[in-house]
Design an enzyme around this catalytic site. Structure first.
Site, short mmCIF file in Angstrom:
data_model
loop_
_atom_site.label_atom_id
_atom_site.label_comp_id
_atom_site.label_asym_id
_atom_site.label_seq_id
_atom_site.Cartn_x
_atom_site.Cartn_y
_atom_site.Cartn_z
N SER A 96 35.94 50.68 45.23
CA SER A 96 36.70 51.49 44.26
C SER A 96 36.30 51.13 42.82
CB SER A 96 38.20 51.35 44.47
OG SER A 96 38.64 50.06 44.14
N ASN A 97 35.92 49.88 42.59
CA ASN A 97 35.43 49.52 41.24
C ASN A 97 34.07 50.18 40.97
OD1 ASN A 97 37.23 47.66 39.64
ND2 ASN A 97 37.28 46.65 41.64
N ARG A 153 22.46 30.77 53.09
CA ARG A 153 22.87 31.47 51.86
C ARG A 153 21.67 31.72 50.94
NH1 ARG A 153 27.90 31.82 50.74
NH2 ARG A 153 28.66 29.95 51.72
N MET A 175 32.08 40.00 48.42
CA MET A 175 32.87 38.92 49.01
C MET A 175 32.03 37.78 49.59
SD MET A 175 35.78 40.10 48.26
CE MET A 175 37.03 39.21 49.18
N ARG A 176 30.91 37.48 48.96
CA ARG A 176 30.11 36.34 49.40
C ARG A 176 30.02 35.33 48.26
NH1 ARG A 176 29.64 35.53 54.36
NH2 ARG A 176 27.81 34.24 54.02
N ASN A 196 31.72 39.37 37.13
CA ASN A 196 32.58 39.55 38.31
C ASN A 196 33.95 40.05 37.86
OD1 ASN A 196 33.44 39.26 41.06
ND2 ASN A 196 34.44 37.33 40.52
N HIS A 215 37.93 39.71 39.20
CA HIS A 215 38.74 38.95 40.16
C HIS A 215 40.21 39.35 39.97
CE1 HIS A 215 39.93 35.70 42.78
NE2 HIS A 215 40.85 35.36 41.90
N SER A 220 40.95 39.76 36.04
CA SER A 220 40.09 39.20 34.99
C SER A 220 38.65 39.65 35.22
CB SER A 220 40.09 37.66 35.06
OG SER A 220 41.41 37.14 35.05
N GLU A 233 31.17 27.30 39.72
CA GLU A 233 32.40 27.12 40.51
C GLU A 233 32.95 28.50 40.88
OE1 GLU A 233 36.57 25.27 39.56
OE2 GLU A 233 34.98 24.35 38.34
N LEU A 234 33.58 28.62 42.03
CA LEU A 234 34.11 29.91 42.50
C LEU A 234 35.11 30.50 41.51
CD1 LEU A 234 34.36 31.97 44.91
CD2 LEU A 234 36.33 30.60 45.64
N ASP A 235 34.96 31.79 41.21
CA ASP A 235 35.86 32.53 40.32
C ASP A 235 36.07 31.80 38.98
OD1 ASP A 235 36.16 34.63 42.15
OD2 ASP A 235 37.71 33.56 43.23
N GLU A 294 42.07 47.30 37.13
CA GLU A 294 40.68 46.86 37.28
C GLU A 294 39.74 48.00 36.94
OE1 GLU A 294 39.57 44.81 40.92
OE2 GLU A 294 41.61 44.12 41.22
C1 GRF Z 1 39.35 44.23 44.07
O1 GRF Z 1 40.65 43.71 43.81
C2 GRF Z 1 38.31 43.31 43.52
O2 GRF Z 1 38.69 42.70 42.34
C3 GRF Z 1 38.23 42.31 44.65
O3 GRF Z 1 38.18 43.13 45.79
C4 GRF Z 1 39.08 44.22 45.59
C5 GRF Z 1 38.49 45.50 46.13
O4 GRF Z 1 37.53 46.01 45.29
N1 GRF Z 1 37.24 41.32 44.46
P1 GRF Z 1 36.72 47.35 45.52
O5 GRF Z 1 37.69 48.46 45.86
O6 GRF Z 1 35.78 47.12 46.71
O7 GRF Z 1 35.99 47.59 44.24
#
Ligand code: GRF
Length: 221
Positions: A17-18, A69, A94-95, A111, A113, A140, A147-149, A178
């Protein structure tokens, strides 16, 4: 003369969605950007359909096909580097990224978050805000460090936590914000207003020492 566009590679894992908010902002002439490609680590990510609908090239780099990784990240770098993007945008990706990847894109890796960092790094942020009876929660946008996030935060969107909220209602109100702040930050880069040298954030030629605040549809410093 056509305005200079900031070129983007966008990494996703899911709904995208972003990504859609960025596509929409470009289509509505609110964002001077061009999406060079979208990379998903999941073949099932619906964000891939969003890219296809907007005629944007995409790649699946399935992390499960790589022994570690580093090799997964290198496969992404092999796609990204020839495109020479101005920004690498993590949008629901999400990695966890390797140090090598983060160092390589240090000046241009951003990023989003869903929390008011440094609060609630990692997962389950909305439930944590509810469980801790926070009055406000949010999201944010930050440059990425090891470091993560973590890493310098450019902007935070604040969202009130309502008594009636569960994690889903709160998540959807945060997500709405967002979708506003991510294109906003990218446009600041496009306009040359926001710069990051790997160390210091500058906005309009002044050091940004604390995040911009987006609240009630208004931006304040
Ligand atoms: C969002 O809250 C983003 O910040 C997080 O995953 C959620 C879903 O994002 N990391 P999207 O719809 O895939 O952009």
């Amino acid at each position: 003369m056509e305005k200079k566009k900031v070129s983007l590679v966008i990494l996703i894992s899911g709904g995208g969605s972003n990504l859609q908010a960025i596509i929409d902002a470009i289509e509505n002439n609110k964002l001077d950007a061009e999406i060079k490609t979208v990379i998903s680590n999941k073949v099932s990510a619906t964000g891939l359909d969003r890219a296809a609908s907007a005629d944007i090239e995409s790649h699946v780099v399935d992390h499960q096909q790589f022994p570690n990784r580093r090799s997964f990240d290198r496969a992404m770098m092999n796609i990204i580097d020839p495109l020479k993007p101005d920004l690498v945008i993590l949008a629901g990706f999400m990695r966890i990224l390797s140090d090598e990847f983060i160092d390589h894109y240090q000046h241009c890796l951003i990023n989003i978050h869903p929390s008011l960092l440094p609060k609630y790094k990692g997962l389950n942020t909305h439930q944590l805000a509810i469980d801790n009876h926070d009055a406000v929660h949010g999201a944010s946008v930050h440059y990425v460090s090891h470091e993560l996030d973590s890493g310098p935060v450019v902007i935070q969107a604040e969202v009130p936590v309502l008594d009636s909220d569960d994690k889903n209602s709160l998540a959807s109100r945060v997500l709405e914000q967002e979708h506003k702040i991510y294109p906003m930050v990218i446009q600041m880069v496009a306009e040359g207003r926001l710069t990051f040298d790997g160390n210091q954030l500058n906005l309009d030629n002044k050091q940004l020492t604390k995040p911009l605040l987006w609240k009630n549809n208004k931006l304040s410093v």
